[in-house]
Write an enzyme that holds these catalytic residues in place. Structure first.
Site, PDB file in Angstrom:
ATOM      1  CG  ASP A 108      -3.112  -2.479   4.203  1.00 46.54           C
ATOM      2  OD1 ASP A 108      -2.264  -1.726   4.702  1.00 46.54           O
ATOM      3  OD2 ASP A 108      -4.311  -2.174   4.080  1.00 46.54           O
TER       4      ASP A 108
ATOM      5  CB  THR B 240      -4.458   3.365   8.737  1.00 49.35           C
ATOM      6  OG1 THR B 240      -3.734   2.399   7.979  1.00 49.35           O
ATOM      7  CG2 THR B 240      -3.480   4.404   9.272  1.00 49.35           C
TER       8      THR B 240
ATOM      9  CD  GLU C 186      -2.786   1.406   2.358  1.00 44.64           C
ATOM     10  OE1 GLU C 186      -2.817   0.558   3.255  1.00 44.64           O
ATOM     11  OE2 GLU C 186      -3.633   2.299   2.210  1.00 44.64           O
TER      12      GLU C 186
ATOM     13  CG  ASP D 213      -7.359  -2.316   1.537  1.00 47.49           C
ATOM     14  OD1 ASP D 213      -6.680  -2.072   2.544  1.00 47.49           O
ATOM     15  OD2 ASP D 213      -7.604  -1.466   0.658  1.00 47.49           O
TER      16      ASP D 213
ATOM     17  CB  ILE E 102      -1.534  -0.654   9.551  1.00 46.87           C
ATOM     18  CG1 ILE E 102      -0.172  -0.768  10.236  1.00 46.87           C
ATOM     19  CG2 ILE E 102      -2.656  -0.582  10.602  1.00 46.87           C
ATOM     20  CD1 ILE E 102       0.148   0.399  11.191  1.00 46.87           C
ATOM     21  CG  ASP E 103      -7.089  -3.497   5.975  1.00 48.05           C
ATOM     22  OD1 ASP E 103      -7.237  -2.451   5.326  1.00 48.05           O
ATOM     23  OD2 ASP E 103      -7.986  -4.349   6.093  1.00 48.05           O
TER      24      ASP E 103
HETATM   25  C1  LIP Z   1      -9.035   0.736   4.577  1.00 51.61           C
HETATM   26  C2  LIP Z   1      -9.916  -0.500   4.456  1.00 51.61           C
HETATM   27  C3  LIP Z   1     -11.331  -0.121   4.777  1.00 51.61           C
HETATM   28  C4  LIP Z   1     -11.786   0.564   3.539  1.00 51.61           C
HETATM   29  C5  LIP Z   1     -10.964   1.837   3.338  1.00 51.61           C
HETATM   30  C6  LIP Z   1      -9.452   1.615   3.428  1.00 51.61           C
HETATM   31  P1  LIP Z   1      -6.434   1.129   5.236  1.00 51.61           P
HETATM   32  O1  LIP Z   1      -7.664   0.389   4.473  1.00 51.61           O
HETATM   33  O2  LIP Z   1      -9.556  -1.651   4.890  1.00 51.61           O
HETATM   34  O3  LIP Z   1     -12.140  -1.233   5.027  1.00 51.61           O
HETATM   35  O4  LIP Z   1     -13.139   0.847   3.583  1.00 51.61           O
HETATM   36  O5  LIP Z   1     -11.288   2.353   2.062  1.00 51.61           O
HETATM   37  O6  LIP Z   1      -8.929   1.159   2.232  1.00 51.61           O
HETATM   38  O7  LIP Z   1      -6.339   2.481   4.608  1.00 51.61           O
HETATM   39  O8  LIP Z   1      -6.761   1.205   6.678  1.00 51.61           O
HETATM   40  O9  LIP Z   1      -5.267   0.285   4.932  1.00 51.61           O
END
Ligand code: LIP
Length: 297
Positions: free
Chosen positions: A91, A96, A73, A233, A93-94
């Site tokens: 990713d 964030t 990412e 993601d 941290i998914d």
């Molecule tokens: C997030 C996702 C979340 C999605 C956001 C974003 P991040 O990822 O996992 O569910 O709705 O658009 O992409 O930015 O925390 O890695």
């Protein structure tokens, strides 16, 4: 392109090891809500920890698997889209936004795809110490030993949207056609049957696509609809979902075989003999008010 067939079990073990190391970095960090950076707007956040974890993970993967591609990412650039080559899709941290707020729904998502197909997935939430993982053809597991879905053979049949608990996400685009489509669809999903709605049991937004997919794989959610998130993601959660008997369709009506980088997804949990899955997808599609459309930028 790598010359040898990837050893998926070895990749799986290595990704689990990396997830543990990343988890220590994530839980020992102290992000400040007002001190974090944003990308395209104030709800699209990135922290030093996202970048640091991605650097550690990409260094380790490039060293051990120099023949495989890496897509992450924080270092993604549209000039280098996903290809058919074996690729780690990461990713760091998914979730964030959750991470920044201390809401314990965040994870590292480590996927491995070949020919655009997710083959190995490792998703680790270090705040709850929950690990989800899967290898193509070998089932999906929570904390390595508990096979998914959690109810096993007792998993209940799907019975339409009006008895479903579903996940949707707000995303970080808060205006324009995609935003309107989401809002009007949420309304249709929530409102009563008398008003033409689906009246789902309820909707959850846990802020992490990977954890949403793992919850659907576990069977604690029936469905997850998403538009706007990225291959990193969903790659890991995708194989965990399908190895748990779930299916992934397109977030727009009509396509049963979306690509991992399509940015629109509709995940449905496993059920006995897959009964009710296609019906639930079609019922959901009938409530989508508009068309989701995203570019690779
Ligand atoms: C997030 C996702 C979340 C999605 C956001 C974003 P991040 O990822 O996992 O569910 O709705 O658009 O992409 O930015 O925390 O890695």
């Amino acid at each position: 392109m790598a010359e040898e067939t990837p050893n998926l079990s070895e990749v799986h073990e290595f990704l689990i090891e990396l997830a543990g190391k990343a988890g220590e970095l994530i839980t020992s960090a102290h992000p400040l809500i007002n001190g974090v950076g944003s990308k395209k707007n104030s709800s699209d956040l990135v922290t030093e920890t996202d970048r640091a974890v991605e650097a550690v993970v990409s260094d380790a993967l490039r060293t051990k698997y120099p023949d495989y591609e890496f897509m992450g990412e924080e270092t993604y650039h549209p000039s280098k889209p996903l290809t058919e080559a074996p690729t780690f899709i990461v990713d760091p941290i998914d979730g964030t936004v959750n991470f920044v707020h201390g809401f314990p729904s965040a994870c590292i998502s480590l996927g491995f795809a070949v020919g655009y197909e997710p083959m190995v997935g490792v998703v680790f939430n270090p705040f709850t110490n929950t690990l989800y993982s899967a290898i193509k053809g070998q089932g999906a597991f929570m904390n390595r030993t508990k096979k998914l879905p959690l109810k096993g053979d007792d998993v209940e049949p799907l019975n339409g949207l009006s008895s479903a608990l579903i996940a949707v996400e707000w995303g970080s685009d808060r205006s324009g056609a995609n935003w309107e489509t989401k809002l009007r669809t949420f309304e249709s999903l929530g409102k009563s049957k008398e008003q033409g709605g689906a009246m789902v049991h309820s909707m959850r937004s846990m802020g992490s696509a990977a954890l949403n997919l793992c919850s659907v794989a576990s069977g604690v959610l029936d469905l997850y609809w998403e538009g706007g998130c990225w291959a990193w993601d969903v790659c890991a959660g995708w194989i965990i979902l399908t190895e748990a008997g779930g299916i992934m369709a397109d977030g727009n009506p009509g396509n049963w075989q979306p690509r991992v980088d399509s940015r629109r997804y509709l995940a449905v949990r496993g059920s006995p003999k897959g009964e009710g899955q296609t019906e639930l997808v079609e019922e959901f599609w009938s409530h989508i008010k508009g068309t989701l459309s995203y570019s690779d930028e």
